[in-house]
Write an enzyme that holds these catalytic residues in place. Structure first.
Site, PDB file in Angstrom:
ATOM      1  N   ARG A 237     -50.583  -0.221  -0.400  1.00 44.09           N
ATOM      2  CA  ARG A 237     -50.414   1.427   0.337  1.00 44.09           C
ATOM      3  C   ARG A 237     -49.743   1.199   1.534  1.00 44.09           C
ATOM      4  O   ARG A 237     -49.870   0.343   2.484  1.00 44.09           O
ATOM      5  CB  ARG A 237     -51.725   2.218   0.476  1.00 44.09           C
ATOM      6  N   GLU A 266     -44.199   8.375   2.424  1.00 39.21           N
ATOM      7  CA  GLU A 266     -43.233   8.308   1.238  1.00 39.21           C
ATOM      8  C   GLU A 266     -42.970   9.694   0.834  1.00 39.21           C
ATOM      9  O   GLU A 266     -43.816  10.538   1.013  1.00 39.21           O
ATOM     10  CB  GLU A 266     -44.103   7.641  -0.099  1.00 39.21           C
ATOM     11  N   HIS A 284     -41.714   2.559  -4.818  1.00 44.30           N
ATOM     12  CA  HIS A 284     -43.023   2.415  -5.497  1.00 44.30           C
ATOM     13  C   HIS A 284     -42.613   2.356  -7.029  1.00 44.30           C
ATOM     14  O   HIS A 284     -43.427   3.158  -7.511  1.00 44.30           O
ATOM     15  CB  HIS A 284     -43.364   3.893  -4.997  1.00 44.30           C
TER      16      HIS A 284
HETATM   17  P1  NAP Z   1     -59.494  -4.105  -6.326  1.00 44.14           P
HETATM   18  O1  NAP Z   1     -59.730  -4.794  -7.571  1.00 44.14           O
HETATM   19  O2  NAP Z   1     -60.300  -2.966  -5.839  1.00 44.14           O
HETATM   20  O3  NAP Z   1     -59.110  -4.997  -5.214  1.00 44.14           O
HETATM   21  C1  NAP Z   1     -58.963  -4.685  -3.759  1.00 44.14           C
HETATM   22  C2  NAP Z   1     -59.309  -6.037  -3.028  1.00 44.14           C
HETATM   23  O4  NAP Z   1     -59.209  -5.602  -1.806  1.00 44.14           O
HETATM   24  C3  NAP Z   1     -60.710  -6.214  -3.254  1.00 44.14           C
HETATM   25  O5  NAP Z   1     -60.869  -7.830  -3.412  1.00 44.14           O
HETATM   26  C4  NAP Z   1     -61.435  -6.210  -2.083  1.00 44.14           C
HETATM   27  O6  NAP Z   1     -62.136  -7.114  -1.633  1.00 44.14           O
HETATM   28  C5  NAP Z   1     -60.397  -5.997  -0.987  1.00 44.14           C
HETATM   29  N1  NAP Z   1     -60.392  -5.418   0.195  1.00 44.14           N
HETATM   30  C6  NAP Z   1     -60.863  -4.128   0.405  1.00 44.14           C
HETATM   31  N2  NAP Z   1     -60.868  -3.966   1.794  1.00 44.14           N
HETATM   32  C7  NAP Z   1     -60.540  -5.103   2.186  1.00 44.14           C
HETATM   33  C8  NAP Z   1     -60.407  -5.229   3.537  1.00 44.14           C
HETATM   34  N3  NAP Z   1     -60.585  -4.514   4.522  1.00 44.14           N
HETATM   35  N4  NAP Z   1     -59.925  -6.421   4.034  1.00 44.14           N
HETATM   36  C9  NAP Z   1     -59.846  -7.391   3.187  1.00 44.14           C
HETATM   37  N5  NAP Z   1     -59.842  -7.235   1.589  1.00 44.14           N
HETATM   38  C10 NAP Z   1     -60.173  -6.012   1.449  1.00 44.14           C
HETATM   39  O7  NAP Z   1     -58.172  -3.283  -6.446  1.00 44.14           O
HETATM   40  P2  NAP Z   1     -56.615  -3.519  -7.410  1.00 44.14           P
HETATM   41  O8  NAP Z   1     -56.615  -2.744  -8.749  1.00 44.14           O
HETATM   42  O9  NAP Z   1     -56.464  -4.861  -7.124  1.00 44.14           O
HETATM   43  O10 NAP Z   1     -55.773  -2.521  -6.519  1.00 44.14           O
HETATM   44  C11 NAP Z   1     -55.525  -2.835  -5.210  1.00 44.14           C
HETATM   45  C12 NAP Z   1     -54.618  -1.469  -4.730  1.00 44.14           C
HETATM   46  O11 NAP Z   1     -53.329  -1.926  -4.860  1.00 44.14           O
HETATM   47  C13 NAP Z   1     -55.020  -0.144  -5.029  1.00 44.14           C
HETATM   48  O12 NAP Z   1     -56.092   0.437  -4.317  1.00 44.14           O
HETATM   49  C14 NAP Z   1     -53.628   0.605  -4.619  1.00 44.14           C
HETATM   50  O13 NAP Z   1     -53.786   1.162  -3.612  1.00 44.14           O
HETATM   51  C15 NAP Z   1     -52.579  -0.705  -4.795  1.00 44.14           C
HETATM   52  N6  NAP Z   1     -51.639  -0.436  -6.016  1.00 44.14           N
HETATM   53  C16 NAP Z   1     -50.412  -0.207  -5.756  1.00 44.14           C
HETATM   54  C17 NAP Z   1     -49.716   0.047  -6.608  1.00 44.14           C
HETATM   55  C18 NAP Z   1     -48.182   0.078  -6.512  1.00 44.14           C
HETATM   56  O14 NAP Z   1     -47.403   0.911  -7.496  1.00 44.14           O
HETATM   57  N7  NAP Z   1     -47.543  -0.491  -5.604  1.00 44.14           N
HETATM   58  C19 NAP Z   1     -49.861  -0.173  -8.112  1.00 44.14           C
HETATM   59  C20 NAP Z   1     -51.390  -0.487  -8.351  1.00 44.14           C
HETATM   60  C21 NAP Z   1     -52.213  -0.530  -7.241  1.00 44.14           C
HETATM   61  P3  NAP Z   1     -63.883  -7.406  -2.312  1.00 44.14           P
HETATM   62  O15 NAP Z   1     -63.560  -7.617  -3.689  1.00 44.14           O
HETATM   63  O16 NAP Z   1     -64.386  -8.579  -1.593  1.00 44.14           O
HETATM   64  O17 NAP Z   1     -64.432  -6.085  -2.120  1.00 44.14           O
END
Ligand code: NAP
Length: 317
Positions: A237, A266, A284
């Site tokens: 993000r 954005e 994005h």
């Molecule tokens: P996810 O499975 O929940 O993974 C997020 C990871 O971030 C988790 O492993 C979590 O750690 C870690 N985390 C959370 N807070 C943190 C911090 N303060 N410091 C270090 N690590 C931290 O989510 P995901 O499905 O991979 O998606 C991640 C994000 O990508 C979404 O929330 C979204 O905002 C973004 N995204 C962007 C797009 C785009 O179009 N560019 C598309 C999809 C998603 P733990 O596992 O240890 O709790």
């Protein structure tokens, strides 16, 4: 029939699935909802399917205890635009679409990393401008990624999909920083700290959720910890990175380049970023493929149907 509100036009497959179970109102605009529209949607519909940009803040939920809407089935995995706690307080559940987006978003991270490291956008601009003077041994030298270290911040679903790609596909070493230790299928080293990861990586990829906890996780001090040739890739993000600090770090040559899919405000992208050759900018595109958007839509609709049938929600937050 229960009433469902789609805050944006959806892929036809998802729309048809929604229409099979609900009386559907599809807003014919691609712009974010205004506050009044959000409040009205909570009053008028049983389920709302919102998405990125629809800022369901605590203020929007004020006084909505008895409203008709009991579920926001978000279209997307990221939900930092919804105050989930404030929704819960007035009895509105929130779901998201995890998994549907993982592989496609990891692809975009890899693409951005390759484009940034190998100067692809700059090279494409050169050719399009008719300014390419021909191959020579020192033309447009970039950073070769094989054998280098990819530092992944946020080792969740997308982080791990990126790790698979960079390890098996590019032969990179993987290092990560996350909230918890991960048992992974490929060799990967948990960094002792965020600073240690930044100092050791040739490319740093951000894959954490947005929100208060990660806002400006990467600021001036963190950028100063990076190696001068290293690239920063953000598919998470926009506000995970302090954009002003990033611009300063790029302008002063503190880091080698950046590949961005997301931005702090954005769709506004600062002129300074647009001017720099060593910055790759995408609008994005993380999940922008028809079948991915269909799957996201179907997942949101499945949550809506589970709610309708008093079944447990599939992806509750
Ligand atoms: P996810 O499975 O929940 O993974 C997020 C990871 O971030 C988790 O492993 C979590 O750690 C870690 N985390 C959370 N807070 C943190 C911090 N303060 N410091 C270090 N690590 C931290 O989510 P995901 O499905 O991979 O998606 C991640 C994000 O990508 C979404 O929330 C979204 O905002 C973004 N995204 C962007 C797009 C785009 O179009 N560019 C598309 C999809 C998603 P733990 O596992 O240890 O709790």
């Amino acid at each position: 029939m229960a009433e469902l509100y789609l805050t944006r036009p959806m892929p036809p497959k998802a729309l048809r699935a929604a229409q099979a179970a609900f009386n559907v109102t599809e807003r014919p605009l691609n712009t974010p909802l205004k506050k009044g529209e959000m409040r009205a949607s909570l009053v008028l519909y049983d389920v709302v399917i919102p998405t990125l940009g629809d800022l369901f803040t605590a203020e929007v939920f004020e006084g909505m205890e008895g409203s008709r809407c009991r579920l926001l089935a978000n279209f997307g995995v990221g939900y930092n635009h919804i105050d989930v706690e404030a929704a819960r307080k007035v009895g509105i559940a929130v779901t998201n679409t995890p998994g549907a987006v993982t592989e496609a978003t990891a692809d975009i991270a890899l693409m951005l990393m390759l484009m940034s490291a190998r100067r692809a956008a700059e090279g494409e601009r050169l050719v399009r401008a008719g300014k390419w003077t021909g191959w020579h041994p020192t033309q447009m030298l970039g950073l070769h990624l094989g054998g280098k270290t990819c530092g992944i911040i946020g080792m969740g679903r997308i982080g791990q999909a990126i790790a698979r790609r960079v390890h098996y596909g590019l032969g990179m070493k993987v290092m990560y920083h996350s909230r918890s230790y991960k048992h992974l299928e490929m060799p990967a080293r948990a960094a002792d700290s965020l600073e240690a990861l930044l100092a050791a990586s040739d490319c740093v990829i951000l894959a954490v959720p947005g929100g208060a906890e990660t806002r400006h996780l990467i600021g001036a001090a963190e950028l100063a910890s990076m190696r001068p040739h290293a690239h920063l890739i953000n598919i998470a993000r926009g506000d995970v990175v302090d954009e002003t600090a990033l611009i300063a770090a790029l302008q002063s040559g503190q880091i080698g380049g950046a590949g961005l899919d997301v931005y702090e405000n954005e769709p506004r992208v600062p002129e300074a970023l647009r001017q720099m050759e060593n910055v790759t900018l995408l609008p994005h595109l993380g999940t922008a493929a028809l079948d991915v958007r269909e799957e996201m839509g179907l997942m949101a609709v499945e949550n809506a149907i589970a709610h309708l049938n008093d079944q447990p929600l599939l992806n509750p937050l």
